[in-house]
Design an enzyme around this catalytic site. Structure first.
Site, PDB file in Angstrom:
ATOM      1  N   SER A 141     -70.375  28.936  39.624  1.00  0.00           N
ATOM      2  CA  SER A 141     -69.260  29.343  40.475  1.00  0.00           C
ATOM      3  C   SER A 141     -69.492  30.763  40.964  1.00  0.00           C
ATOM      4  O   SER A 141     -70.182  31.559  40.315  1.00  0.00           O
ATOM      5  CB  SER A 141     -67.946  29.280  39.686  1.00  0.00           C
ATOM      6  N   TYR A 154     -62.874  31.676  32.289  1.00  0.00           N
ATOM      7  CA  TYR A 154     -63.574  30.742  33.179  1.00  0.00           C
ATOM      8  C   TYR A 154     -64.831  31.386  33.765  1.00  0.00           C
ATOM      9  O   TYR A 154     -65.907  30.775  33.770  1.00  0.00           O
ATOM     10  CB  TYR A 154     -62.645  30.294  34.310  1.00  0.00           C
TER      11      TYR A 154
END
Length: 246
Positions: A141, A154
């Protein structure tokens, strides 16, 4: 592009995984759809692929559990005899500031995003080393590249994916195996559906292309990395973010 290639996509029921499965099938790959809780979505995806005349099958496995991952790869070995491509897509995102992050939420993300990616890569590597060929694509990501306020846990798990990708690429290259990652930016999926409109507008304002990406935008890069077009690409983290990080 992927004619007769056997490709496993984890967490393929929706979003980027679904888009990748569809595009891979359209490029004549034999697609294996992994799912855990989303059986209906996975079944619908299989029906969609098969209705178009392409090949696909589904396997249930919780990638955060090593025994289930081993069982899944054993089934792939039995059913297909080999594996050409692994797309490590399964992942979850839970947002929270550092001091407000619940331990159980951090554990969930570590178990799926980190352990799940590691377990699948490890089992794929065992099969591919015997074949002396293979391609592994991990989904990281933009948050794993540059971090993000409110998503500390995350972001950390997606940084893990980057380290895993680079180290594995160096270790497995001599066996003819390439390991790369994609780092999606602000993509219109279930993970971003809950963002408030003002937050979405704020993020989009930082993207040079001035818009969110689609799952298909990421799928195109993943399929390219799965094909012979990427034979000399190894250990790279490819951003699919509209220029947000450069």
């Amino acid at each position: 592009m992927l004619k007769d290639k056997v490709i496993l996509i984890t967490g393929a029921g929706r979003g980027i995984g679904r888009a990748t499965a569809l595009l891979a099938a359209e490029n004549h790959a034999q697609v294996i759809v992994n799912y855990n809780n989303s059986e209906r979505a996975a079944s619908d995806l299989i029906d969609c692929i098969v209705s178009k005349g392409y090949k696909a099958t589904m396997i249930k496995a919780d990638v955060s559990k090593e025994d289930e991952v081993k069982k899944m790869f054993k089934q792939i070995k039995t059913d297909f005899g080999h594996l050409d491509v692994l797309v490590n897509n399964a992942g979850i995102m839970k947002g929270s500031l550092l001091l407000m992050t619940k331990t159980e939420d951090a554990d969930d993300m570590i178990n799926i995003n980190c352990k799940g990616t590691y377990f699948c890569l490890q089992q794929a590597a065992k099969m591919m080393m015997r074949q002396m060929r293979g391609k592994i694509i991990n989904v990281s990501s933009i948050m794993g590249v540059q971090g993000c306020i409110g998503y500390v846990a995350y972001s950390s798990t997606k940084s893990f994916v980057i380290g895993l990708t680079k180290s594995s690429a160096k270790e497995l290259g001599k066996y003819g195996i390439t390991v790369n990652a994609v780092a999606p930016g602000f993509i219109d999926t279930d993970l971003t559906a809950g963002f408030k409109p003002e937050i979405r507008d704020q993020v989009v304002s930082t993207i040079p292309l001035g818009k969110m990406g689609s799952p298909e935008d990421v799928a195109k890069v993943v399929v390219m990395l799965s094909s012979s077009y990427s034979d000399y690409i190894n250990g790279q983290i490819i951003g699919v973010d509209g220029g947000q990080v450069m």
